[in-house]
Scaffold this active site. Structure first.
Site, PDB file in Angstrom:
ATOM      1  N   GLY A   1      19.152  -4.538  -7.201  1.00  0.00           N
ATOM      2  CA  GLY A   1      19.253  -4.593  -5.767  1.00  0.00           C
ATOM      3  C   GLY A   1      18.554  -3.476  -4.884  1.00  0.00           C
ATOM      4  O   GLY A   1      18.896  -2.921  -3.970  1.00  0.00           O
TER       5      GLY A   1
ATOM      6  N   GLN B   1      19.520  -1.584   1.587  1.00  0.00           N
ATOM      7  CA  GLN B   1      19.497  -0.228   2.463  1.00  0.00           C
ATOM      8  C   GLN B   1      19.576   0.906   1.686  1.00  0.00           C
ATOM      9  O   GLN B   1      18.737   2.148   1.379  1.00  0.00           O
ATOM     10  CB  GLN B   1      20.694  -0.237   3.411  1.00  0.00           C
TER      11      GLN B   1
ATOM     12  N   ASP C   1      14.836  -6.618  -7.677  1.00  0.00           N
ATOM     13  CA  ASP C   1      15.551  -7.443  -6.520  1.00  0.00           C
ATOM     14  C   ASP C   1      15.305  -8.832  -6.619  1.00  0.00           C
ATOM     15  O   ASP C   1      14.272  -9.383  -7.262  1.00  0.00           O
ATOM     16  CB  ASP C   1      15.056  -6.804  -5.090  1.00  0.00           C
TER      17      ASP C   1
ATOM     18  N   TYR D   1      34.479  -8.428   1.329  1.00  0.00           N
ATOM     19  CA  TYR D   1      33.895  -7.518   0.915  1.00  0.00           C
ATOM     20  C   TYR D   1      34.904  -6.050   0.535  1.00  0.00           C
ATOM     21  O   TYR D   1      34.647  -5.600  -0.522  1.00  0.00           O
ATOM     22  CB  TYR D   1      32.976  -6.621   2.027  1.00  0.00           C
TER      23      TYR D   1
HETATM   24  C1  VAH Z   1      29.187  -2.454   5.767  1.00  0.00           C
HETATM   25  N1  VAH Z   1      27.764  -0.553   5.430  1.00  0.00           N
HETATM   26  O1  VAH Z   1      29.373  -2.262   7.075  1.00  0.00           O
HETATM   27  C2  VAH Z   1      28.585  -1.333   4.750  1.00  0.00           C
HETATM   28  C3  VAH Z   1      29.795  -0.313   4.503  1.00  0.00           C
HETATM   29  C4  VAH Z   1      31.603   1.107   5.218  1.00  0.00           C
HETATM   30  C5  VAH Z   1      30.470  -0.026   5.731  1.00  0.00           C
HETATM   31  O2  VAH Z   1      30.318  -0.552   3.559  1.00  0.00           O
HETATM   32  O3  VAH Z   1      29.505  -3.472   5.357  1.00  0.00           O
END
Ligand code: VAH
Length: 316
Positions: free
Chosen positions: A6, A10, A32, A140
């Site tokens: 990856g 970012q 990637d 996530y």
């Molecule tokens: C997101 N940039 O916004 C990531 C991060 C704490 C935020 O995990 O999903």
């Protein structure tokens, strides 16, 4: 050799350069799924790699005598809410595979990023502790919480030296805004430099823990090069630098761009941001391996506004 999975994301875009500077480009393999994104890695080895193609990953690790893996591939918070099962599958299957591979191939070290997204609506929001209630309500965040449990399990049960940081929102100028809830704070600089009005998808007083990419890279390398016995937390370390709201980052930019204008149009990402803390207690990281951030909001804004205009050519 060091394998970065990856690499074009970012964090990977900047960590790959730092690792190549540290180990030499011939010892770093940037991978990637996006072949075009690999063109920028002209200072190290690079190859297309789909982390879900386990045979290809295993063959590359053996062929290139990989001893460290930085597994950075993941679906971020906002994108994850649009594809929950895909996000869970990619985020979790890929980590479990990397941990198992590290055990089988006896790798030296593995790095895997966690996030403040492991905290949920009923986590205390101010100076959030390393150990506290964590009931994340984004896919996530759920995948990062589960991933932390697996990292600690593979360390305790099999001795895999996997290390992790709960990054706050990361802000850098070397990649375009992505699928993160904190990426408004990347996009706002692009709009200011382009002389455009900025519409924030978070309300003006939404405080979030954030960190300039320079500090995130420093923290990652400091953790990965700390003596093994100093790394006492094997789930993932809280990490903190600054907290700011859309209004505050806008004000910091306005000092340089007085005509810059903003408006606020909260969308589905507001609920995600509201589920996360306002600030983080990273005293364990500071005590165990000497963590200390360098960039505050003003210093970050100055560095980005100085460097981003010339860097824009890379986004064409
Ligand atoms: C997101 N940039 O916004 C990531 C991060 C704490 C935020 O995990 O999903």
């Amino acid at each position: 050799r060091v394998l970065i999975i990856g690499a074009a994301g970012q964090l990977g875009s900047e960590l790959t350069k730092a690792l190549s500077d540290m180990y030499g480009g011939e010892n770093v393999i940037a991978t990637d799924i996006n072949p075009k994104a690999l063109e920028k890695f002209d200072y190290c080895k690079s190859t297309v790699l789909d982390i879900m193609d386990k045979d290809s990953v295993r063959n590359l690790v053996k062929k290139e005598q990989v001893k460290q893996i930085y597994h950075l591939a993941a679906v971020l918070s906002a994108t994850g809410e649009k594809n929950p099962l895909f996000a869970w599958h990619l985020n979790m299957e890929s980590l479990l595979f990397v941990l198992e591979l590290a055990k089988e191939e006896k790798l030296d070290k593995v790095y895997w990023p966690s996030s403040i997204a492991v905290f949920g609506p009923n986590t205390p929001k101010v100076n959030t502790a390393q150990y506290c209630v964590k009931e994340p309500n984004t896919v996530y965040g759920i995948s990062k919480q589960a991933g932390e449990r697996w990292c600690e399990y593979y360390f305790q049960k099999y001795g895999v030296d996997v290390r992790s940081l709960r990054y706050p929102g990361l802000i850098g100028y070397k990649s375009l805004p992505g699928g993160g809830t904190t990426d408004y704070a990347v996009d706002i600089y692009h709009k200011a430099i382009a002389g455009e009005h900025f519409v924030s998808f978070l309300s003006e007083d939404t405080y979030l823990p954030m960190m300039y990419m320079h500090d995130a890279i420093k923290a990652t390398l400091d953790l990965m090069h700390a003596p093994k016995e100093n790394v006492k937390i094997r789930s993932s370390y809280n990490l903190s630098a600054i907290s700011f709201s859309p209004k505050e980052i806008y004000e910091s930019i306005k000092l340089t761009y007085p005509d810059f204008s903003i408006s606020y149009a909260p969308d589905f990402r507001q609920a995600i941001a509201d589920s996360w803390p306002d600030s983080i207690d990273d005293s364990h990281a500071r005590a165990d391996w000497g963590w200390k951030h360098e960039y505050d909001l003003q210093k970050m804004t100055a560095d980005i506004l100085e460097n981003l205009p010339a860097y824009m050519v890379n986004f064409k």
